[in-house]
Design a protein around this motif. Structure first.
Motif, PDB file in Angstrom:
ATOM      1  N   ARG A  61      15.267  76.306  18.947  1.00  0.00           N
ATOM      2  CA  ARG A  61      16.460  75.493  19.091  1.00  0.00           C
ATOM      3  C   ARG A  61      16.417  74.423  20.023  1.00  0.00           C
ATOM      4  NH1 ARG A  61      20.493  75.452  22.970  1.00  0.00           N
ATOM      5  NH2 ARG A  61      19.245  77.205  24.183  1.00  0.00           N
ATOM      6  N   LEU A  62      15.709  74.379  21.195  1.00  0.00           N
ATOM      7  CA  LEU A  62      15.665  73.194  22.045  1.00  0.00           C
ATOM      8  C   LEU A  62      14.552  72.336  21.561  1.00  0.00           C
ATOM      9  CD1 LEU A  62      15.750  75.060  25.724  1.00  0.00           C
ATOM     10  CD2 LEU A  62      17.353  73.488  24.723  1.00  0.00           C
ATOM     11  N   GLY A  63      13.509  72.690  21.080  1.00  0.00           N
ATOM     12  CA  GLY A  63      12.774  71.780  20.295  1.00  0.00           C
ATOM     13  C   GLY A  63      13.262  70.867  19.170  1.00  0.00           C
ATOM     14  N   ARG A  64      14.028  71.563  18.467  1.00  0.00           N
ATOM     15  CA  ARG A  64      14.965  70.639  17.314  1.00  0.00           C
ATOM     16  C   ARG A  64      15.732  69.780  18.179  1.00  0.00           C
ATOM     17  NH1 ARG A  64      15.589  75.418  14.665  1.00  0.00           N
ATOM     18  NH2 ARG A  64      17.593  75.778  15.924  1.00  0.00           N
ATOM     19  N   GLN A  65      16.633  70.259  19.209  1.00  0.00           N
ATOM     20  CA  GLN A  65      17.517  69.130  19.998  1.00  0.00           C
ATOM     21  C   GLN A  65      16.598  68.105  20.438  1.00  0.00           C
ATOM     22  OE1 GLN A  65      19.783  71.532  22.865  1.00  0.00           O
ATOM     23  NE2 GLN A  65      20.941  72.300  21.202  1.00  0.00           N
ATOM     24  N   ILE A  66      15.642  68.370  21.044  1.00  0.00           N
ATOM     25  CA  ILE A  66      14.761  67.202  21.600  1.00  0.00           C
ATOM     26  C   ILE A  66      14.390  66.026  20.463  1.00  0.00           C
ATOM     27  CG2 ILE A  66      12.511  66.707  22.705  1.00  0.00           C
ATOM     28  CD1 ILE A  66      12.796  69.110  24.578  1.00  0.00           C
ATOM     29  N   SER A  67      13.996  66.806  19.539  1.00  0.00           N
ATOM     30  CA  SER A  67      13.478  66.000  18.155  1.00  0.00           C
ATOM     31  C   SER A  67      14.752  65.165  17.792  1.00  0.00           C
ATOM     32  CB  SER A  67      12.672  66.534  17.446  1.00  0.00           C
ATOM     33  OG  SER A  67      13.700  67.674  16.718  1.00  0.00           O
ATOM     34  N   LEU A  68      15.881  65.708  18.008  1.00  0.00           N
ATOM     35  CA  LEU A  68      17.298  65.001  17.391  1.00  0.00           C
ATOM     36  C   LEU A  68      17.973  64.022  18.439  1.00  0.00           C
ATOM     37  CD1 LEU A  68      18.379  67.867  15.045  1.00  0.00           C
ATOM     38  CD2 LEU A  68      17.187  65.636  14.359  1.00  0.00           C
ATOM     39  N   VAL A  69      17.446  63.891  19.516  1.00  0.00           N
ATOM     40  CA  VAL A  69      18.236  63.190  20.463  1.00  0.00           C
ATOM     41  C   VAL A  69      18.317  61.738  20.011  1.00  0.00           C
ATOM     42  CG1 VAL A  69      18.250  61.944  22.789  1.00  0.00           C
ATOM     43  CG2 VAL A  69      17.683  64.403  22.321  1.00  0.00           C
ATOM     44  N   PRO A  70      19.504  60.992  19.862  1.00  0.00           N
ATOM     45  CA  PRO A  70      19.660  59.737  19.150  1.00  0.00           C
ATOM     46  C   PRO A  70      19.044  58.964  20.341  1.00  0.00           C
ATOM     47  CG  PRO A  70      21.754  60.688  19.813  1.00  0.00           C
ATOM     48  CD  PRO A  70      20.787  61.704  19.992  1.00  0.00           C
ATOM     49  N   ALA A  71      18.734  57.398  19.645  1.00  0.00           N
ATOM     50  CA  ALA A  71      17.957  56.646  20.295  1.00  0.00           C
ATOM     51  C   ALA A  71      18.929  56.085  21.720  1.00  0.00           C
ATOM     52  CB  ALA A  71      17.500  55.352  19.511  1.00  0.00           C
TER      53      ALA A  71
ATOM     54  N   ALA B 184      20.686  57.597  23.583  1.00  0.00           N
ATOM     55  CA  ALA B 184      21.240  58.554  24.357  1.00  0.00           C
ATOM     56  C   ALA B 184      20.733  58.380  25.862  1.00  0.00           C
ATOM     57  CB  ALA B 184      20.676  60.041  23.969  1.00  0.00           C
ATOM     58  N   PRO B 185      21.810  58.828  26.948  1.00  0.00           N
ATOM     59  CA  PRO B 185      21.490  58.745  28.278  1.00  0.00           C
ATOM     60  C   PRO B 185      20.259  59.359  28.600  1.00  0.00           C
ATOM     61  CG  PRO B 185      23.731  59.525  27.883  1.00  0.00           C
ATOM     62  CD  PRO B 185      23.032  59.612  26.585  1.00  0.00           C
ATOM     63  N   MET B 186      19.541  58.810  29.522  1.00  0.00           N
ATOM     64  CA  MET B 186      18.556  59.426  30.110  1.00  0.00           C
ATOM     65  C   MET B 186      18.422  60.845  30.711  1.00  0.00           C
ATOM     66  SD  MET B 186      15.036  59.228  30.152  1.00  0.00           S
ATOM     67  CE  MET B 186      14.644  57.478  29.591  1.00  0.00           C
ATOM     68  N   ALA B 187      19.708  60.928  31.165  1.00  0.00           N
ATOM     69  CA  ALA B 187      19.895  62.213  31.863  1.00  0.00           C
ATOM     70  C   ALA B 187      20.011  63.283  31.087  1.00  0.00           C
ATOM     71  CB  ALA B 187      21.308  62.253  32.669  1.00  0.00           C
ATOM     72  N   ARG B 188      20.409  62.962  29.576  1.00  0.00           N
ATOM     73  CA  ARG B 188      20.432  64.014  28.548  1.00  0.00           C
ATOM     74  C   ARG B 188      19.062  64.260  28.234  1.00  0.00           C
ATOM     75  NH1 ARG B 188      23.280  63.396  22.621  1.00  0.00           N
ATOM     76  NH2 ARG B 188      22.560  65.351  21.985  1.00  0.00           N
ATOM     77  N   ARG B 189      18.202  63.496  27.962  1.00  0.00           N
ATOM     78  CA  ARG B 189      16.648  63.485  27.673  1.00  0.00           C
ATOM     79  C   ARG B 189      15.961  64.547  28.621  1.00  0.00           C
ATOM     80  NH1 ARG B 189      15.184  59.976  23.677  1.00  0.00           N
ATOM     81  NH2 ARG B 189      16.679  58.231  23.125  1.00  0.00           N
ATOM     82  N   ARG B 190      16.219  63.983  29.882  1.00  0.00           N
ATOM     83  CA  ARG B 190      15.498  64.806  31.252  1.00  0.00           C
ATOM     84  C   ARG B 190      16.030  66.295  31.119  1.00  0.00           C
ATOM     85  NH1 ARG B 190      15.352  60.189  35.764  1.00  0.00           N
ATOM     86  NH2 ARG B 190      13.633  58.886  34.672  1.00  0.00           N
ATOM     87  N   ALA B 191      17.239  66.584  30.917  1.00  0.00           N
ATOM     88  CA  ALA B 191      17.847  68.002  31.102  1.00  0.00           C
ATOM     89  C   ALA B 191      17.339  68.628  29.834  1.00  0.00           C
ATOM     90  CB  ALA B 191      19.424  67.766  30.872  1.00  0.00           C
ATOM     91  N   LEU B 192      17.398  68.081  28.851  1.00  0.00           N
ATOM     92  CA  LEU B 192      16.680  68.985  27.648  1.00  0.00           C
ATOM     93  C   LEU B 192      15.245  69.121  27.809  1.00  0.00           C
ATOM     94  CD1 LEU B 192      18.429  67.215  24.515  1.00  0.00           C
ATOM     95  CD2 LEU B 192      18.563  69.616  25.013  1.00  0.00           C
ATOM     96  N   ALA B 193      14.645  68.192  28.380  1.00  0.00           N
ATOM     97  CA  ALA B 193      13.084  68.425  28.457  1.00  0.00           C
ATOM     98  C   ALA B 193      12.954  69.470  29.611  1.00  0.00           C
ATOM     99  CB  ALA B 193      12.402  67.150  29.016  1.00  0.00           C
ATOM    100  N   ALA B 194      13.754  69.663  30.640  1.00  0.00           N
ATOM    101  CA  ALA B 194      13.681  70.248  31.803  1.00  0.00           C
ATOM    102  C   ALA B 194      13.921  71.817  31.077  1.00  0.00           C
ATOM    103  CB  ALA B 194      14.505  70.165  32.899  1.00  0.00           C
ATOM    104  N   ALA B 195      15.152  72.021  30.331  1.00  0.00           N
ATOM    105  CA  ALA B 195      15.236  73.334  29.817  1.00  0.00           C
ATOM    106  C   ALA B 195      14.197  73.759  28.777  1.00  0.00           C
ATOM    107  CB  ALA B 195      16.679  73.155  28.992  1.00  0.00           C
ATOM    108  N   TYR B 196      13.712  72.951  27.956  1.00  0.00           N
ATOM    109  CA  TYR B 196      12.533  73.123  27.192  1.00  0.00           C
ATOM    110  C   TYR B 196      11.528  73.856  27.947  1.00  0.00           C
ATOM    111  CZ  TYR B 196       9.537  72.607  22.813  1.00  0.00           C
ATOM    112  OH  TYR B 196       8.950  72.552  21.695  1.00  0.00           O
TER     113      TYR B 196
END
Length: 128
Positions: free
Chosen positions: A58-68, A70-82
């Motif tokens: 699920r998290l792998g899919r979410q990381i690959s589908l983050v829109p261009a 999107a805030p950096m905080a969202r990307r970092r939070a998803l990467a940390a959770a992953y």
């Protein structure tokens, strides 16, 4: 005349005391039973591997589908959770990794890919 009144009063007092102590006694018995059940059936504290694998996918899919945009905080939070879920899966499958000690950046991305490959070799379906 006084003796029957004292007997009735004593009986009422004993019944009132029994009623008053019923709640605490029942709670004490319930607590003892819960402790006995917990000791007889200990929980491991770890999540099942199937749940962890589903979170990895699920998290792998979410990381690959983050829109261009999107805030950096969202990307970092998803990467940390992953990363946390990947480390949890590695612990469950005894896969060695250095993801925790690798600094953020390209080196961490490479460590993440190595860990994904190790998890796949261990038999975990990391891609849906």
């Amino acid at each position: 005349m006084v003796k029957p009144i004292l007997q009735i009063g004593g009986t009422v007092a004993v019944v009132a005391a029994l009623i008053a102590w019923t709640g605490p006694t029942a709670r004490w018995i319930h607590l003892r039973w819960e402790r006995y059940q917990a000791a007889a059936h200990p929980e491991s504290g770890r999540r099942p591997l199937q749940v962890v694998a589903a979170d990895v996918r699920r998290l792998g899919r979410q990381i690959s589908l983050v829109p261009a945009g999107a805030p950096m905080a969202r990307r970092r939070a998803l990467a940390a959770a992953y990363d946390d879920v990947l480390i949890e899966a590695a612990l469950l499958l005894d896969v060695p990794h250095d993801l925790r000690t690798t600094p953020p950046g390209p080196a961490r991305d490479a460590a993440r890919l190595r860990l994904l490959a190790g998890l796949e070799e261990a038999g975990l379906a990391v891609h849906a």
